[in-house]
Write a protein that holds these residues in place. Structure first.
Motif, mmCIF file in Angstrom:
data_model
loop_
_atom_site.group_PDB
_atom_site.id
_atom_site.type_symbol
_atom_site.label_atom_id
_atom_site.label_comp_id
_atom_site.label_asym_id
_atom_site.label_seq_id
_atom_site.Cartn_x
_atom_site.Cartn_y
_atom_site.Cartn_z
ATOM 1 N N THR A 68 2.736 18.050 7.584
ATOM 2 C CA THR A 68 1.971 16.843 7.258
ATOM 3 C C THR A 68 2.781 15.936 6.324
ATOM 4 N N GLY A 69 2.197 14.831 5.921
ATOM 5 C CA GLY A 69 2.881 13.880 5.043
ATOM 6 C C GLY A 69 3.513 14.549 3.832
ATOM 7 N N SER A 70 2.839 15.535 3.280
ATOM 8 C CA SER A 70 3.377 16.228 2.096
ATOM 9 C C SER A 70 4.693 16.934 2.414
ATOM 10 N N PHE A 95 -0.955 9.936 -5.713
ATOM 11 C CA PHE A 95 0.251 10.263 -4.952
ATOM 12 C C PHE A 95 1.527 10.050 -5.762
ATOM 13 N N ARG A 98 1.642 13.224 -7.781
ATOM 14 C CA ARG A 98 2.167 14.353 -6.997
ATOM 15 C C ARG A 98 3.685 14.309 -6.901
ATOM 16 N N VAL A 142 5.161 4.607 -4.533
ATOM 17 C CA VAL A 142 4.229 4.762 -3.411
ATOM 18 C C VAL A 142 3.900 3.354 -2.917
ATOM 19 N N GLY A 144 1.703 2.452 -0.485
ATOM 20 C CA GLY A 144 0.253 2.307 -0.364
ATOM 21 C C GLY A 144 -0.442 3.460 -1.060
ATOM 22 N N THR A 146 -3.184 5.567 -1.623
ATOM 23 C CA THR A 146 -4.426 5.874 -0.927
ATOM 24 C C THR A 146 -5.533 6.286 -1.900
ATOM 25 N N ASP A 171 7.152 6.323 -0.467
ATOM 26 C CA ASP A 171 6.054 6.950 0.266
ATOM 27 C C ASP A 171 5.362 5.826 1.031
ATOM 28 N N VAL A 173 3.110 6.621 3.586
ATOM 29 C CA VAL A 173 2.202 7.413 4.421
ATOM 30 C C VAL A 173 1.068 6.537 4.960
ATOM 31 N N THR A 174 0.380 5.826 4.078
ATOM 32 C CA THR A 174 -0.785 5.061 4.526
ATOM 33 C C THR A 174 -0.420 3.661 5.009
ATOM 34 N N PHE A 192 9.012 8.497 3.809
ATOM 35 C CA PHE A 192 8.233 9.442 4.632
ATOM 36 C C PHE A 192 6.850 8.864 4.870
ATOM 37 N N GLN A 196 -1.413 10.904 10.682
ATOM 38 C CA GLN A 196 -2.873 10.774 10.807
ATOM 39 C C GLN A 196 -3.486 9.599 10.052
ATOM 40 N N LYS A 197 -2.668 8.659 9.597
ATOM 41 C CA LYS A 197 -3.263 7.516 8.899
ATOM 42 C C LYS A 197 -3.270 6.342 9.894
#
Ligand SMILES: *Cc1c(COP(=O)(O)O)cnc(C)c1O
Length: 388
Positions: A68-70, A95, A98, A142, A144, A146, A171, A173-174, A192, A196-197
């Protein structure tokens, strides 16, 4: 007789996963191929091309990390950060937090640039941190957030970190395909994302790219990459191998076929600028609809992340109970707040096929009903947003 395989059909309007279109589900159900089959090699080549289009980059290395994204986040840090590296990290949400944790776990020295949850970071604060003290090996933000629905401006960041010979890490992801982002233009060295977004594929793959500057840093490492599974030196023999693909780990073949279909929908069938514009309209229409129900956006004007609308829940509402009824009685999923925003905000996905008038109408009508409000004004605001 009850079908023990039956699952409820939910409308996924939370922070992800997002709704998966029939065409992507059908691609997922195609016959499984082997990961060394030349037919699957063609799938991977096409995914690389589509990812370059989605990210607006010429990077040769662009592929989905198996996870997954992580896993994409971990691949970035494991490969590009070495013990003792100073890394400037923007932290204004879950995020960024993280990432700071991830870098510290890999022995990096984290220089935090913090900001309020719900606001973008001042690019100048990040630039100042990059220029202060010993040269950082990287700057991470980041794009976006989230957790707060905030889009981070990237202006001037790449130049600042490149002046100090460091990498610009992102990041996305979103934001990928839902909020304007041109990777090469922004000077990003590695990024990255997640399947699923805004891409509307099921969770399980992390689109990933690195440019030449990042590859040079990888090749110059004094220590081995501490993760065998995510070691780019090994993975590249499969993704980008001279004269063919060498087995490293078994690529999740069906998931990649589904991701290819999702990418085709995003960048071939729709076209990126049209898609960005649709997400903006969808975001603003939904923001106005919820404003009519008494919810205000957390992000100020100009800082909203189009694929994720985070709104403050008015006082006196048991927000968790309303969300539960939306899910169980209306089959609509939205997300609550995280960390300091738990119980205070709703986070609503505006992602891919979810960024459309019909699913938004269902949500607004159901939310108004469960809040005991008349939906009329909110639906009128929604329609006005879509007809503008
Ligand atoms: C969802 C998300 C992640 C993590 O992705 P997973 O697929 O949940 O592992 C990382 N960063 C951002 C900004 C996200 O929205």
């Amino acid at each position: 007789m009850t079908d023990t395989n039956a699952l409820p059909e939910r409308l996924l309007l939370g922070s992800g996963p997002s709704p998966v279109p029939e065409r992507v589900l059908a691609a997922l159900a195609l016959p499984t191929l082997g990961h060394l089959d030349p037919a699957f090699g063609e799938v991977m080549d096409e995914i690389g091309d589509l990812l370059r289009q989605a990210l607006v980059t010429e990077n040769r290395v662009a592929f989905p990390v198996s996870g997954t994204g992580s896993a994409g986040m971990e691949a970035m840090v494991a490969n590009l950060i070495e013990p003792g590296d100073r890394v400037v990290v923007g932290v204004h949400g879950l995020f960024g937090e993280r990432m700071a944790d991830e870098i510290a776990r890999h022995g990096g020295e984290v220089v935090r640039v913090e900001g309020e949850w719900g606001r973008a970071l001042d690019p100048q604060a990040l630039i100042d941190a990059v220029h202060d003290g010993p040269a950082p090996a990287a700057l991470f933000v980041v794009h976006g957030e989230t957790s707060t629905g905030v889009a981070q401006p990237l202006d001037g960041l790449a130049d600042a970190i490149h002046d100090r010979d460091g990498l610009f890490l992102l990041d996305c992801v979103t934001s990928l395909t839902g909020h304007p982002l041109r990777l090469d233009e922004a000077g990003v060295d590695a990024a990255f994302s997640g399947s699923q977004k805004c891409l509307n594929a099921p969770p399980g793959l992390a689109p990933f790219t690195v440019g030449d500057r990042a590859l040079e840093k990888l090749r110059a490492r004094a220590t081995p990459v501490p993760s065998w599974y995510l070691d780019l030196n090994l993975i590249l023999a499969y993704v980008d191998g001279e004269g063919g693909r060498t087995y490293h780990h078994t690529a999740p073949t069906n998931m990649n076929v589904a991701l290819r279909e999702a990418l085709r929908l995003a960048v071939v069938d729709e076209w990126l600028p049209t898609r960005w514009e649709r997400h903006r309209r969808a975001h603003e229409a939904l923001r106005d609809a919820f404003a009519a129900l008494g919810f205000t956006r957390l992000a100020p004007d100009g800082e909203g992340l189009h694929p994720l609308l985070a709104i403050r829940v008015p006082d006196g509402i048991d927000e968790a109970a309303v969300r539960k009824r939306l899910l169980l009685d209306h089959d609509i999923e939205i997300s609550g707040g995280l960390g300091p925003l738990a119980g205070k905000v709703w986070r609503i996905g505006v992602m891919g096929v979810g960024a459309d008038k019909a699913p938004q109408e269902l949500l607004v009508a159901a939310a108004a009903k469960e809040l005991g409000l008349n939906a009329g004004e909110a639906l009128a605001a929604l329609h006005e947003g879509w007809s503008a």
